[in-house]
Design a protein around this motif. Structure first.
Motif, mmCIF file in Angstrom:
data_model
loop_
_atom_site.group_PDB
_atom_site.id
_atom_site.type_symbol
_atom_site.label_atom_id
_atom_site.label_comp_id
_atom_site.label_asym_id
_atom_site.label_seq_id
_atom_site.Cartn_x
_atom_site.Cartn_y
_atom_site.Cartn_z
ATOM 1 N N LEU B 37 20.620 -12.040 -17.869
ATOM 2 C CA LEU B 37 21.890 -12.270 -18.287
ATOM 3 C C LEU B 37 22.838 -12.261 -16.937
ATOM 4 O O LEU B 37 22.217 -11.902 -15.728
ATOM 5 C CB LEU B 37 22.572 -10.386 -18.899
ATOM 6 N N VAL B 38 23.759 -12.496 -17.186
ATOM 7 C CA VAL B 38 25.190 -12.544 -15.182
ATOM 8 C C VAL B 38 25.523 -11.622 -15.865
ATOM 9 O O VAL B 38 26.213 -10.966 -16.432
ATOM 10 C CB VAL B 38 25.896 -14.146 -16.071
ATOM 11 N N ILE B 39 24.977 -11.032 -13.986
ATOM 12 C CA ILE B 39 25.325 -9.811 -13.673
ATOM 13 C C ILE B 39 26.581 -9.166 -12.204
ATOM 14 O O ILE B 39 25.556 -9.039 -11.675
ATOM 15 C CB ILE B 39 24.257 -8.503 -13.850
ATOM 16 N N PRO B 40 26.196 -10.837 -12.214
ATOM 17 C CA PRO B 40 26.855 -10.350 -10.978
ATOM 18 C C PRO B 40 28.510 -9.410 -10.859
ATOM 19 O O PRO B 40 28.530 -8.968 -12.322
ATOM 20 C CB PRO B 40 28.233 -11.331 -10.163
ATOM 21 N N THR B 41 28.569 -8.011 -9.727
ATOM 22 C CA THR B 41 29.446 -7.505 -9.439
ATOM 23 C C THR B 41 30.714 -8.168 -9.368
ATOM 24 O O THR B 41 31.200 -8.412 -8.203
ATOM 25 C CB THR B 41 29.307 -6.517 -8.719
ATOM 26 N N THR B 220 22.984 -8.557 -9.012
ATOM 27 C CA THR B 220 24.562 -8.299 -8.601
ATOM 28 C C THR B 220 25.705 -8.832 -7.606
ATOM 29 O O THR B 220 26.731 -9.456 -7.280
ATOM 30 C CB THR B 220 24.553 -6.420 -7.962
#
Ligand code: SF4
Ligand code: SF4
Lengths: 510, 250
Positions: B37-41, B220
């Protein structure tokens, strides 16, 4: 349902880092899911006999599936930068609510069974056996985390405790101890289509009521269509918007915006929920299954665009995950982002001059804005990083003359969670909800006292419900909390007759 | 050739191998494990260049730590950049003739040694004195700092107090890397210094020291914020994807 007695934390004049109170929240745990809540989601009904084996096996699987988990469990250097950043730690002083300590509950077991150092020198590296006590510690403290990601902002490696919490919850559900609140709700979505369990007739009824209400108030026939095939836009919104204050005032706002812009739209009874509690329980399969209803509804109704209503975690799933989970959206109009946030949608119309706002309608208010954690730190709006902070504020400023921001270290990407996010919004966790609200309440009190703030706007169903509940604990009025689209609803200039753009009547069968 | 020389030489080959193979293995695991899943902060960069800049900011300036805690930031930065310069300075023992820029930084390297030790001492005090950090520390966290302090202090002592026979040391190290073993001066301080360095190399792939390669794999920090533009299917998720359209609507 104030079953437990507890003290509302005092507003601190100068927020300081609390002195540790060990075990301060060791009594707090949510109701455990019954077999009825577990089984529809594919989890065992109750604690399985060989739970230890199952838990470790699941942990091993997750380590192979999620780079975040594998890397985060390895690389924390215990620098302590995150320790004072969690609202639940600030409100409870329980050391296990320090983000790194929360991670350590899982990390210690990971070390024991999955690393060389922990296998041979457990004491040295702080590794522990997986015992029933540890398991229940997970259950307690992974339900005192709202997956708000504030800790990850300050970590030199971006370690996101939310990822660990999700893994912890997934392991717990896999051995048979799921959380009743989240799992029951996911079951309702599968059965009925939304978190609140509102069936189609109830939805129709509510929407008709809204049409009457708006017409009475404004003299304009604003439609709230349901299951209209061929509409331009499918609006997916949290089901709280259909029934509770102040949510429903937001829904009225969306309706007026669509009406005024002359864009045909519809809600769907099949996908009558934007929220996706699959995220909270950390389970990809359930998250995908819940989201899939939106794809199905969009195809079924033949819409060209999908717009998502005001909701935080929902927007995270929609913005960050939908394309991956249920995409590609090649059947929709490529001229618009999929999905589009209602704030992006309204902002766009405002820029194009397709709607007009009269901010003097809100002259009785001094408004501040609560950045919802998952919008702020796990998603975006518009085409530039940080648009999620700018666009809602632009909308508020366009619809009211008096806007004040709270202290800079409590807004934008440093915002504090409302205290009720991530599957914590349930009465059996009221104590942690109230205590976790402390940092936000402090920041709010400050602007109330200094700038005479009367209202706090938010764009999340959870934030709105949580604040309605906890504001009174801090001697603030529960009606201080408003939807952003409620402000727009007040300010929007509705013109002309009502018929011209209505696509069809609202009770078309799908 | 003394037994000591042989033992230390073998130890360094062994610890070198453990370090390289161990870290490579860990990197392989990080590399192979997908981020489904795309989870950058967020706010996060939209481009690869942006991601590179973000990581640069983290690795060189510790920018997230700067926002989190100024004390840890300044102490941590002193330690890490002191150590970096000291390590670069040590290249003089492995290059012949000494590279010109290694020569050039010799004088900074000397001060850097003090910065490194000061930073480490500060971090250790912090770990002992601040209640929250003491709470999250395992014995290994304290020992790690002590080990690094020991390496730094023994090095400084050899430089400033009890001088060691640098020329022979260089012959020894050059011998190690050219597989032409040379005798190691039997200087206790030097032996202690080398033993601690070897220990650190062995511990590296099994400990939190993995943060050095690990930070580049942190989703992240290293993901772009473009989930609406691109799907991000992991292999295991793609399998679910194939079966998912069996429901209504298609
Ligand atoms: S994600 Fe939020 S609630 Fe959870 S540990 Fe981090 S700061 Fe606390
Ligand atoms: S800030 Fe990151 S590295 Fe530091 S203690 Fe917290 S999780 Fe660990």
């Amino acid at each position: 349902m104030a079953a437990t007695q507890f003290q509302t934390p005092r507003i601190r004049e100068y927020p300081t880092i609390p002195v540790l109170v060990r075990g301060a929240m060791a009594h707090s745990q949510p109701f455990v899911a019954k077999p009825d809540h577990q089984e529809p989601l594919g989890f065992p009904g109750e604690l399985v006999d060989n739970w230890k084996e199952v838990a470790l096996k699941r942990m091993g699987e997750l380590l192979g599936k999620y780079r975040s988990l594998q890397v985060f469990l390895d690389i924390c250097v215990k620098c302590g930068s995150c320790t004072d950043k969690c609202h639940y730690f600030q409100g409870t002083a329980d050391p296990k609510n320090m983000p790194v300590a929360r991670q350590d509950l899982l990390r210690k077991v990971y070390r024991r069974y999955f690393t060389l150092a922990g296998k041979y020198f457990p004491k040295l590296v702080g590794a522990v056996d997986l015992t029933e006590e540890v398991l229940w510690d997970w259950y307690k403290y992974y339900h005192q985390c709202s997956q708000c990601r504030r800790c990850s902002v300050y970590c030199p490696y971006g370690i996101d405790t939310a990822e660990i919490t999700m893994a912890g919850r997934e392991i717990l559900a896999s051995v048979g101890i799921g959380q009743k609140y989240s799992n029951e709700i996911i079951g309702k979505v599968y059965k009925i289509g939304n978190n609140l369990g509102l069936p189609r007739p109830a939805l129709l009824d509510t929407l008709e009521g809204l049409e009457e209400e708006v017409e009475e108030e404004t003299g304009v026939k604003v439609r709230f269509p349901l299951d209209v095939k061929g509409a331009e836009v499918l609006l997916v919104t949290p089901s709280a918007d259909f029934f509770a204050e102040p949510h429903v005032d937001g829904l009225i706002g969306y309706g007026k915006v669509f009406h005024q812009a002359g864009i045909s739209w519809t809600l769907s009874s099949h996908a009558s929920e934007a929220g996706n509690f699959g995220l909270f329980i950390g389970n990809y399969e359930n998250m995908q299954k819940v989201a899939m209803r939106v794809r199905e509804a969009a195809l079924d109704l033949g819409v060209k665009r999908i717009v998502v209503g005001e909701c935080g975690h929902a927007w995270r799933v929609a913005y960050s995950f939908w394309n991956t989970l249920i995409g590609p959206f090649d059947f929709l109009d490529p001229a618009y982002p999929v999905p589009q946030h209602i704030c992006e949608f309204t902002h766009d119309l405002l820029l194009k001059g397709m709607i007009k706002l009269d901010p003097s309608e809100n002259d009785d208010k001094v408004v501040t804005f609560h950045d919802s954690c998952n919008v702020a730190r796990a998603s975006r709006m518009g085409d530039m990083p940080g648009g999620q902070f700018v666009i809602p504020r632009e909308l508020i400023k366009a619809s009211c003359n008096h806007f004040v921001d709270m202290a800079p270290e409590t807004i934008n990407d440093q915002t504090f969670c409302c205290g009720g996010g991530g599957g914590v919004l349930t009465d059996d966790l009221i104590e942690i909800r109230v205590k976790g609200a402390l940092p936000r309440m402090e920041a709010l009190k400050q602007v109330v006292e200094q700038d005479g703030v009367t209202h706090m706007a938010a764009i999340c169903a959870i934030c709105k419900s949580q604040f309605t509940k906890v504001l009174p604990y801090f001697d603030l009025g529960m009606d201080m909390i408003v939807s952003v689209h409620q402000l727009i609803s007040e300010a929007i200039v509705l013109e002309g007759s009502e018929q011209e753009e209505a696509p069809s009547t609202s009770d078309t069968q799908s | 050739m003394s037994v000591l020389t042989i033992l230390i030489s073998l130890l360094f080959y062994a610890s070198g191998l453990i370090l390289i193979i161990g870290v490579a293995n860990r990197i392989r695991i990080y590399w192979r494990t997908p981020s489904p899943l795309v989870i950058p902060t967020t706010p996060a960069p939209l481009t690869r260049t942006g991601v590179a800049a973000r990581l640069f900011g983290e690795v060189v300036f510790f920018q997230s730590l700067f926002r989190g805690n100024k004390w840890t930031w300044i102490l941590g930065w002193l330690f890490h950049f002191g150590m970096l310069l000291v390590l670069l300075r040590h290249l003089r023992y492995f290059t012949d003739p000494i590279w010109w820029w290694v020569d050039l930084i010799q004088w900074v390297g000397v001060y850097a040694g003090f910065a490194m030790v000061a930073g480490l001492a500060g971090l250790l005090v912090r770990r002992l004195v601040v209640e929250r950090i003491r709470y999250i520390s395992a014995p290994s966290d304290h020992l790690m700092l002590l080990l690094l302090l020991g390496i730094g202090l023994s090095g400084l002592m050899m430089k400033h107090l009890v001088h060691t026979d640098i020329v022979s040391v260089k012959q020894f190290t050059m011998g190690l890397i050219t597989f032409d073993w040379q005798p190691l001066p039997a200087d206790p301080l030097l032996i202690i210094h080398l033993l601690m360095v070897a220990t650190l190399m062995i511990i590296f792939p099994f400990s939190k020291l993995l943060h050095a390669p690990g930070v580049f794999f942190s989703p992240t920090r290293n993901m772009r914020d473009t989930p609406r533009e691109q799907r991000n299917l992991a292999d295991w998720a793609a399998k679910l994807d194939e079966t998912r359209h069996s429901g209504a609507g298609e």
